[in-house]
Design an enzyme around this catalytic site. Structure first.
Site, PDB file in Angstrom:
ATOM      1  N   GLN A  34      16.599  15.677  33.920  1.00 16.22           N
ATOM      2  CA  GLN A  34      17.893  16.257  33.585  1.00 16.22           C
ATOM      3  C   GLN A  34      18.838  16.227  34.778  1.00 16.22           C
ATOM      4  OE1 GLN A  34      19.028  17.423  30.711  1.00 16.22           O
ATOM      5  NE2 GLN A  34      20.751  18.718  31.251  1.00 16.22           N
ATOM      6  N   HIS A  88      27.959   7.421  28.335  1.00 12.48           N
ATOM      7  CA  HIS A  88      26.621   7.517  27.759  1.00 12.48           C
ATOM      8  C   HIS A  88      26.676   7.968  26.294  1.00 12.48           C
ATOM      9  CE1 HIS A  88      26.989  11.862  28.803  1.00 12.48           C
ATOM     10  NE2 HIS A  88      26.194  12.033  27.770  1.00 12.48           N
ATOM     11  N   ASP A 101      19.471  24.746  33.456  1.00 13.62           N
ATOM     12  CA  ASP A 101      19.556  24.340  34.858  1.00 13.62           C
ATOM     13  C   ASP A 101      19.493  25.544  35.788  1.00 13.62           C
ATOM     14  OD1 ASP A 101      19.854  21.851  33.795  1.00 13.62           O
ATOM     15  OD2 ASP A 101      21.914  21.525  34.457  1.00 13.62           O
ATOM     16  N   LYS A 120      38.218  40.008  23.673  1.00 16.76           N
ATOM     17  CA  LYS A 120      37.486  40.665  24.760  1.00 16.76           C
ATOM     18  C   LYS A 120      36.428  39.757  25.388  1.00 16.76           C
ATOM     19  CE  LYS A 120      33.931  42.890  21.860  1.00 16.76           C
ATOM     20  NZ  LYS A 120      33.302  44.173  21.538  1.00 16.76           N
ATOM     21  N   ARG A 173      29.365  26.894  35.848  1.00 10.29           N
ATOM     22  CA  ARG A 173      29.380  25.435  35.970  1.00 10.29           C
ATOM     23  C   ARG A 173      29.765  25.025  37.391  1.00 10.29           C
ATOM     24  NH1 ARG A 173      33.194  21.647  36.218  1.00 10.29           N
ATOM     25  NH2 ARG A 173      32.770  19.569  35.397  1.00 10.29           N
TER      26      ARG A 173
END
Length: 421
Positions: free
Chosen positions: A22, A108, A198, A233, A245
């Site tokens: 990954q 990809h 991850d 909210k 990220r």
């Protein structure tokens, strides 16, 4: 899982993902990051089904059918079939090697669609009868391919011809395209899974809670178009998603050593490209980069190419082997200096952003309020800032705590704590 999903999983084209890391060479820096595209794809499939089912249960008027849900799950399962060796590193290799790369579609996602179609057409997999058994027709296959590809400004999808056994997937179901690959605002289940997965394997804190998003997800009309929205909210939760990220990019994806190894591997693969033969359809042989033109050959192209070159006895692969052996021995390329061209006024700054450049991170996302759940609205940055302001009582406590740490004279009851502004 649905029997059809299991049938897809048990094909060589999907099992290939077991052998593609990954995080590519992030594993060489973070030994815990040993997860593969295989389990990520299972996770995206699961989350895609959960979101689609949540919307169907909370809003029956959307007429989401079981076939719709199955198509979305298949798209989630197959969205990464097109990844090459070492995941995104292979995409960078293609850009450097392929002539007219700027005019070619090297994403990809495009290869994922080709591999999905190959997977279905492969007679040994015997998938067509199973798909028909579960009421998936030719239009559904096209729908799945489009879900994998995702919609962008250049997509030309005629929603009126995408028909399902129970009703039509017209404009009223366009929101289904945002579940797996959301090019509109980047909020999709693919991101949800890789953030959680991850972070877990890297040991990085994940502040985004996709369960809350599922709880408040709702489809609303936005300028006549049906889009997935969430409660107002939940704005902070979405900011946390983009912040997580960025954190992953800073700490792992763009790690200095990971990037050095990436450069070395690309160098090795470029030197080996013409001397590695991969058997494809009709007995034809393909190089590492040309295997993308034949899905039978591409099925055999995984991270194993590293060892295949490293332990090869071919004299033509000598230079590539030397580079890979240096990686094994931790003899990485070294930074020796930099030269600024005369045309450059100042050094170029390399910055890692949140994925939206200078735009407000949630500018493309819509929210609804508790008082009016059918009306979608945007939340501007100043509104979020106002909403997220720390209460004065909390600031006083923080100031007191900081003052205590900085100066033993300060306590939590001090009347003049240091200013945190």
């Amino acid at each position: 899982m649905h029997p059809l999903l299991v049938k897809i999983i048990d094909t060589p084209q999907f099992q290939r993902l077991r052998h593609i890391k990954q995080l590519s060479f992030g594993y060489w820096v973070y030994p815990g990051a040993c997860h593969n595209r295989f389990e990520h794809s299972l996770g995206v499939c699961h989350l895609a089904g959960e979101l689609a089912k949540t919307l169907r249960e909370s809003q029956p008027e959307l007429n989401i059918t079981k076939e719709d849900i199955l198509c979305v799950q298949i798209a989630g399962l197959c969205h990464d079939l097109g990844h090459g060796p070492f995941s995104h590193l292979y995409d960078d290799l293609l850009k450097e090697v392929c002539k007219n790369a700027d005019k070619m579609d090297l994403k990809h996602e495009t290869r994922s669609v080709k591999m999905f179609e190959h997977l279905v057409e492969d007679t040994e997999n015997k998938l067509k009868p199973v798909m028909e058994e579960h009421d998936l027709k030719e239009d559904d296959r096209k729908f799945i391919s489009e879900l994998i590809q995702g919609l962008d400004e250049n997509s030309n999808v005629n929603f009126n011809i995408l028909s399902a056994p129970q009703g039509s997937r017209g404009p009223g179901k366009k929101f289904l395209y945002d579940i797996v690959a959301n090019s509109r605002n980047g909020v999709d289940v693919d991101k949800w899974d890789y953030l959680a997965r991850d972070c877990y394997y890297l040991g990085v804190q994940n502040n985004f809670d996709y369960r809350r998003f599922l709880r408040f997800a709702r489809v609303c009309s936005v300028d006549g178009e049906m889009q997935i929205c969430t409660r107002d909210k939940e704005a902070q939760n979405l900011y946390d998603m983009f912040a997580t990220r960025k954190s992953l990019h800073c700490k792992a994806f763009q790690h200095r050593v990971v990037n050095v190894i990436k450069i070395m591997v690309i160098d090795a693969l470029k030197k080996a490209d013409d001397f590695v033969e991969i058997a494809g359809s009709g007995g034809k042989k393909f190089s590492i980069t040309k295997a993308i033109s034949d899905m039978e050959a591409y099925t055999k192209l995984t991270d194993h190419i590293f060892e295949q070159i490293l332990y090869s006895s071919k004299e033509e692969l000598k230079d590539s082997k030397e580079i890979l052996m240096k990686i094994v021995k931790h003899q990485h390329y070294k930074f020796v200096g930099q030269i600024f061209l005369e045309t450059e006024k100042k050094p170029l700054a390399v910055a890692i952003g949140y994925g939206k450049k200078k735009k407000n991170l949630i500018n493309g996302f819509n929210f609804y309020s508790k008082d009016d759940p059918k009306k979608a609205k945007r939340i501007e940055l100043d509104q979020v800032n106002e909403f997220l302001k720390t209460p004065k009582c909390h600031i006083k406590c923080l100031n007191a705590a900081l003052g205590f740490l900085m100066n033993s004279k300060h306590t939590e009851t001090t009347d003049n704590p240091p200013n945190l502004s």
